[in-house]
Design an enzyme around this catalytic site. Structure first.
Site, PDB file in Angstrom:
ATOM      1  N   ASP A  54      20.452  26.175 -19.662  1.00 60.15           N
ATOM      2  CA  ASP A  54      19.366  25.623 -20.466  1.00 60.15           C
ATOM      3  C   ASP A  54      18.022  25.904 -19.803  1.00 60.15           C
ATOM      4  O   ASP A  54      17.709  25.337 -18.757  1.00 60.15           O
ATOM      5  CB  ASP A  54      19.565  24.108 -20.611  1.00 60.15           C
ATOM      6  CG  ASP A  54      18.521  23.478 -21.500  1.00 60.15           C
ATOM      7  OD1 ASP A  54      18.629  23.634 -22.729  1.00 60.15           O
ATOM      8  OD2 ASP A  54      17.575  22.856 -20.971  1.00 60.15           O
ATOM      9  N   TYR A  59       9.172  25.680 -18.427  1.00 57.71           N
ATOM     10  CA  TYR A  59       9.656  25.403 -17.069  1.00 57.71           C
ATOM     11  C   TYR A  59       9.078  26.398 -16.050  1.00 57.71           C
ATOM     12  O   TYR A  59       9.175  26.183 -14.847  1.00 57.71           O
ATOM     13  CB  TYR A  59      11.190  25.413 -17.006  1.00 57.71           C
ATOM     14  CG  TYR A  59      11.869  24.368 -17.868  1.00 57.71           C
ATOM     15  CD1 TYR A  59      11.173  23.256 -18.338  1.00 57.71           C
ATOM     16  CD2 TYR A  59      13.208  24.483 -18.214  1.00 57.71           C
ATOM     17  CE1 TYR A  59      11.793  22.313 -19.140  1.00 57.71           C
ATOM     18  CE2 TYR A  59      13.837  23.539 -19.004  1.00 57.71           C
ATOM     19  CZ  TYR A  59      13.124  22.452 -19.472  1.00 57.71           C
ATOM     20  OH  TYR A  59      13.738  21.506 -20.259  1.00 57.71           O
ATOM     21  N   HIS A 116      10.631  23.275 -28.451  1.00 57.82           N
ATOM     22  CA  HIS A 116      10.797  22.310 -27.353  1.00 57.82           C
ATOM     23  C   HIS A 116      10.359  20.902 -27.755  1.00 57.82           C
ATOM     24  O   HIS A 116      10.986  19.918 -27.370  1.00 57.82           O
ATOM     25  CB  HIS A 116       9.997  22.789 -26.137  1.00 57.82           C
ATOM     26  CG  HIS A 116      10.421  22.187 -24.836  1.00 57.82           C
ATOM     27  ND1 HIS A 116      10.305  22.842 -23.644  1.00 57.82           N
ATOM     28  CD2 HIS A 116      10.967  20.988 -24.522  1.00 57.82           C
ATOM     29  CE1 HIS A 116      10.769  22.086 -22.670  1.00 57.82           C
ATOM     30  NE2 HIS A 116      11.167  20.940 -23.183  1.00 57.82           N
ATOM     31  N   ARG A 208      18.059   7.211 -11.797  1.00 57.74           N
ATOM     32  CA  ARG A 208      16.669   6.743 -11.946  1.00 57.74           C
ATOM     33  C   ARG A 208      16.568   5.220 -12.004  1.00 57.74           C
ATOM     34  O   ARG A 208      15.488   4.675 -11.803  1.00 57.74           O
ATOM     35  CB  ARG A 208      16.027   7.369 -13.195  1.00 57.74           C
ATOM     36  CG  ARG A 208      15.964   8.890 -13.120  1.00 57.74           C
ATOM     37  CD  ARG A 208      15.230   9.544 -14.285  1.00 57.74           C
ATOM     38  NE  ARG A 208      15.191  10.979 -14.093  1.00 57.74           N
ATOM     39  CZ  ARG A 208      16.034  11.847 -14.665  1.00 57.74           C
ATOM     40  NH1 ARG A 208      16.962  11.423 -15.507  1.00 57.74           N
ATOM     41  NH2 ARG A 208      15.950  13.144 -14.411  1.00 57.74           N
ATOM     42  N   THR A 252      22.632  18.805 -17.912  1.00 56.97           N
ATOM     43  CA  THR A 252      22.408  18.146 -16.628  1.00 56.97           C
ATOM     44  C   THR A 252      21.984  19.185 -15.613  1.00 56.97           C
ATOM     45  O   THR A 252      21.759  20.351 -15.981  1.00 56.97           O
ATOM     46  CB  THR A 252      23.681  17.396 -16.193  1.00 56.97           C
ATOM     47  OG1 THR A 252      23.407  16.675 -14.983  1.00 56.97           O
ATOM     48  CG2 THR A 252      24.862  18.345 -15.969  1.00 56.97           C
ATOM     49  N   SER A 255      21.605  21.235  -7.580  1.00 62.79           N
ATOM     50  CA  SER A 255      21.697  22.462  -6.772  1.00 62.79           C
ATOM     51  C   SER A 255      22.885  22.400  -5.824  1.00 62.79           C
ATOM     52  O   SER A 255      23.125  23.341  -5.074  1.00 62.79           O
ATOM     53  CB  SER A 255      20.413  22.650  -5.954  1.00 62.79           C
ATOM     54  OG  SER A 255      19.311  22.714  -6.827  1.00 62.79           O
ATOM     55  N   ARG A 259      28.391  18.565  -6.524  1.00 63.18           N
ATOM     56  CA  ARG A 259      27.924  17.879  -7.742  1.00 63.18           C
ATOM     57  C   ARG A 259      28.210  18.739  -8.984  1.00 63.18           C
ATOM     58  O   ARG A 259      28.613  18.220 -10.027  1.00 63.18           O
ATOM     59  CB  ARG A 259      26.421  17.605  -7.607  1.00 63.18           C
ATOM     60  CG  ARG A 259      25.851  16.745  -8.674  1.00 63.18           C
ATOM     61  CD  ARG A 259      25.890  15.264  -8.355  1.00 63.18           C
ATOM     62  NE  ARG A 259      24.877  14.860  -7.404  1.00 63.18           N
ATOM     63  CZ  ARG A 259      24.963  13.799  -6.610  1.00 63.18           C
ATOM     64  NH1 ARG A 259      26.032  13.046  -6.639  1.00 63.18           N
ATOM     65  NH2 ARG A 259      23.991  13.485  -5.775  1.00 63.18           N
TER      66      ARG A 259
HETATM   67  N1  LIG Z   1      14.303  19.158 -23.989  1.00 58.96           N
HETATM   68  C1  LIG Z   1      13.640  18.412 -23.130  1.00 58.96           C
HETATM   69  O1  LIG Z   1      12.537  17.944 -23.411  1.00 58.96           O
HETATM   70  C2  LIG Z   1      14.248  18.116 -21.804  1.00 58.96           C
HETATM   71  C3  LIG Z   1      15.297  18.871 -21.342  1.00 58.96           C
HETATM   72  N2  LIG Z   1      15.856  18.632 -20.125  1.00 58.96           N
HETATM   73  C4  LIG Z   1      16.927  19.531 -19.668  1.00 58.96           C
HETATM   74  O2  LIG Z   1      17.999  18.764 -19.144  1.00 58.96           O
HETATM   75  C5  LIG Z   1      18.247  19.145 -17.788  1.00 58.96           C
HETATM   76  C6  LIG Z   1      18.815  17.975 -17.036  1.00 58.96           C
HETATM   77  O3  LIG Z   1      17.910  16.884 -17.064  1.00 58.96           O
HETATM   78  P1  LIG Z   1      18.038  15.690 -16.025  1.00 58.96           P
HETATM   79  O4  LIG Z   1      17.273  14.550 -16.543  1.00 58.96           O
HETATM   80  O5  LIG Z   1      17.690  16.197 -14.666  1.00 58.96           O
HETATM   81  O6  LIG Z   1      19.613  15.391 -16.059  1.00 58.96           O
HETATM   82  P2  LIG Z   1      20.465  14.204 -15.472  1.00 58.96           P
HETATM   83  O7  LIG Z   1      20.053  12.882 -16.026  1.00 58.96           O
HETATM   84  O8  LIG Z   1      21.876  14.621 -15.656  1.00 58.96           O
HETATM   85  O9  LIG Z   1      20.092  14.160 -13.934  1.00 58.96           O
HETATM   86  C7  LIG Z   1      20.405  15.208 -13.040  1.00 58.96           C
HETATM   87  C8  LIG Z   1      19.772  14.858 -11.710  1.00 58.96           C
HETATM   88  O10 LIG Z   1      20.448  13.739 -11.153  1.00 58.96           O
HETATM   89  C9  LIG Z   1      20.675  13.953  -9.774  1.00 58.96           C
HETATM   90  N3  LIG Z   1      21.856  13.185  -9.430  1.00 58.96           N
HETATM   91  C10 LIG Z   1      23.106  13.337  -9.902  1.00 58.96           C
HETATM   92  N4  LIG Z   1      23.924  12.410  -9.394  1.00 58.96           N
HETATM   93  C11 LIG Z   1      23.164  11.642  -8.597  1.00 58.96           C
HETATM   94  C12 LIG Z   1      23.439  10.505  -7.809  1.00 58.96           C
HETATM   95  N5  LIG Z   1      24.671   9.983  -7.747  1.00 58.96           N
HETATM   96  N6  LIG Z   1      22.430   9.950  -7.118  1.00 58.96           N
HETATM   97  C13 LIG Z   1      21.179  10.459  -7.193  1.00 58.96           C
HETATM   98  N7  LIG Z   1      20.845  11.547  -7.914  1.00 58.96           N
HETATM   99  C14 LIG Z   1      21.839  12.126  -8.602  1.00 58.96           C
HETATM  100  C15 LIG Z   1      20.859  15.450  -9.685  1.00 58.96           C
HETATM  101  O11 LIG Z   1      20.634  15.907  -8.385  1.00 58.96           O
HETATM  102  C16 LIG Z   1      19.849  15.970 -10.686  1.00 58.96           C
HETATM  103  O12 LIG Z   1      18.582  16.109 -10.068  1.00 58.96           O
HETATM  104  C17 LIG Z   1      16.909  19.668 -17.301  1.00 58.96           C
HETATM  105  O13 LIG Z   1      17.030  20.488 -16.159  1.00 58.96           O
HETATM  106  C18 LIG Z   1      16.454  20.440 -18.526  1.00 58.96           C
HETATM  107  O14 LIG Z   1      17.120  21.679 -18.595  1.00 58.96           O
HETATM  108  C19 LIG Z   1      15.436  17.566 -19.353  1.00 58.96           C
HETATM  109  C20 LIG Z   1      14.416  16.778 -19.763  1.00 58.96           C
HETATM  110  C21 LIG Z   1      13.697  17.017 -20.997  1.00 58.96           C
HETATM  111  O1  LIG Z   2      12.107  19.701 -20.782  1.00 54.78           O
HETATM  112  C1  LIG Z   2      11.843  18.637 -20.279  1.00 54.78           C
HETATM  113  C2  LIG Z   2      11.291  18.340 -18.991  1.00 54.78           C
HETATM  114  C3  LIG Z   2      10.132  19.118 -18.598  1.00 54.78           C
HETATM  115  C4  LIG Z   2       9.903  19.448 -17.310  1.00 54.78           C
HETATM  116  N1  LIG Z   2       8.769  20.132 -17.270  1.00 54.78           N
HETATM  117  C5  LIG Z   2       8.247  20.284 -18.495  1.00 54.78           C
HETATM  118  C6  LIG Z   2       7.077  20.918 -18.913  1.00 54.78           C
HETATM  119  C7  LIG Z   2       6.785  20.895 -20.250  1.00 54.78           C
HETATM  120  C8  LIG Z   2       7.632  20.274 -21.138  1.00 54.78           C
HETATM  121  C9  LIG Z   2       8.783  19.639 -20.706  1.00 54.78           C
HETATM  122  C10 LIG Z   2       9.087  19.643 -19.367  1.00 54.78           C
END
Ligand SMILES: NC(=O)C1=CN([C@@H]2O[C@H](COP(=O)(O)OP(=O)(O)OC[C@H]3O[C@@H](n4cnc5c(N)ncnc54)[C@H](O)[C@@H]3O)[C@@H](O)[C@H]2O)C=CC1
Ligand SMILES: O=CCc1c[nH]c2ccccc12
Length: 299
Positions: A54, A59, A116, A208, A252, A255, A259
């Site tokens: 994804d 990004y 997006h 979080r 999700t 790195s 995990r």
């Molecule tokens: N369309 C949109 O607007 C958005 C899309 N996304 C996409 O979704 C992907 C995943 O989003 P996230 O919110 O990061 O996913 P998520 O809620 O699954 O969290 C993943 C994070 O949690 C951490 N983690 C996992 N287990 C943990 C634990 N036990 N303790 C502490 N930390 C832990 C990981 O290291 C990672 O940084 C993004 O990289 C992006 O590709 C994310 C936000 C907005």
């Molecule tokens: O996609 C969701 C999270 C995110 C992280 N950085 C940016 C920049 C612009 C839009 C969304 C996001």
């Protein structure tokens, strides 16, 4: 080659409303990897078994996502690559921006191209005009499937009556602390063309909001799942099951190899019971916490 055994295991897929298959768990390159070189992380994710990647123009790392894909050396047909149109771009910028993304990713097409976000509002275009430009890149074969992200019910209502193609996916924040706001969108999508929900931020109650009501209700559920599975189960995996059963596709990231394996293994963990889902719903209803796109959804 890392963990060959993991690579050989088939990924669970879901059939989208256009008949294509999408792997049910995706590796994200936003959040923790936002603006960073993600090549090594992406290569590790692919080597360990992720096929659904994804990305997004916003990004700022599509070139390194492409480098990770090249380094992994997996056939293109075995990968499912997603990118998203940068927020604020108008209809005239859809094709040029996607062509640039394809160049950076080093591929001829993406499997899924998403708008997006509906906000900031696209330059000089309505949402429907923007969607029509996305339909056009689909017709040209630059994107096999098309969809949206962070669309509310009103945003969907703005495009559906004039759309030739119903979006295949709406990617939104889904976890128990936003379920009250997400549920009407999930229901609308299901009832209006079977738009699949891809969820992001699903681990929020553990990473979080540690120690919150959902974190506290998980231990007996994890124990029951371990007994049913006959193998260790983590709280992350139990929460992924909730998200999969409420929505469909989980996006999700991490790195760390351990995990990444934990995430992939969650696909094989048995389903939650209706009572377990209810217990998580009830715990989630005690707190409202949104972490992304407040400018679209409000708090
Ligand atoms: N369309 C949109 O607007 C958005 C899309 N996304 C996409 O979704 C992907 C995943 O989003 P996230 O919110 O990061 O996913 P998520 O809620 O699954 O969290 C993943 C994070 O949690 C951490 N983690 C996992 N287990 C943990 C634990 N036990 N303790 C502490 N930390 C832990 C990981 O290291 C990672 O940084 C993004 O990289 C992006 O590709 C994310 C936000 C907005
Ligand atoms: O996609 C969701 C999270 C995110 C992280 N950085 C940016 C920049 C612009 C839009 C969304 C996001």
């Amino acid at each position: 080659m890392r963990s060959r055994q993991w690579c050989l295991r088939a990924m669970a897929t879901i059939t989208l409303n256009d008949g294509t298959q999408i792997p049910s768990i995706a590796y994200g390159t936003g959040t923790a990897l936002f603006g960073r070189d993600c090549a090594n992380a992406v290569r590790l994710a692919i080597d360990t078994g992720f096929t659904h990647l994804d990305g997004a123009q916003a990004y700022g790392n599509e070139d390194s996502l492409g480098a990770g894909i090249q380094a992994a050396g997996k056939p293109r047909s075995e990968l499912y690559i997603v990118t998203k149109l940068k927020g604020g771009l108008g209809a005239a910028q859809v094709k040029p921006s996607l062509v640039k993304s394809l160049q950076q990713l080093g591929v001829d097409y993406v499997d899924l191209f998403l708008i997006h976000t509906p906000k900031p509002h696209p330059q000089d275009s309505t949402l429907l005009e923007l969607w029509k430009a996305v339909e056009a890149v689909h017709a040209e074969g630059l994107a096999k499937s098309i969809g949206v992200s962070n669309f509310t019910v009103d945003d969907l209502k703005a495009i559906l009556p004039g759309a030739k193609i119903i979006p295949s996916v709406n990617q939104i924040e889904v976890h128990p602390y936003v379920w009250k706001a997400a549920e009407p969108i999930v229901k609308y999508c299901r009832e209006n063309g079977n738009i699949a929900i891809a969820s992001y931020g699903g681990l929020t109650p553990l990473n979080r909001v540690p120690g919150g009501p959902v974190d506290n209700v998980l231990p007996p559920i994890v124990q029951r799942l371990e007994e049913a599975f006959g193998k260790p189960v983590t709280a992350n995996q139990a929460l992924f099951k909730w998200t999969c059963q409420k929505a469909a596709i989980v996006v999700t990231t991490s790195s760390k190899e351990a995990r990444i394996k934990e995430y992939l293994e969650s696909v094989r963990v048995p389903d939650l019971t209706a009572d377990e889902i209810q217990a998580i719903d009830d715990a989630g209803a005690k707190l409202h916490k949104r972490f992304f796109m407040k400018h679209v959804f409000g708090e």
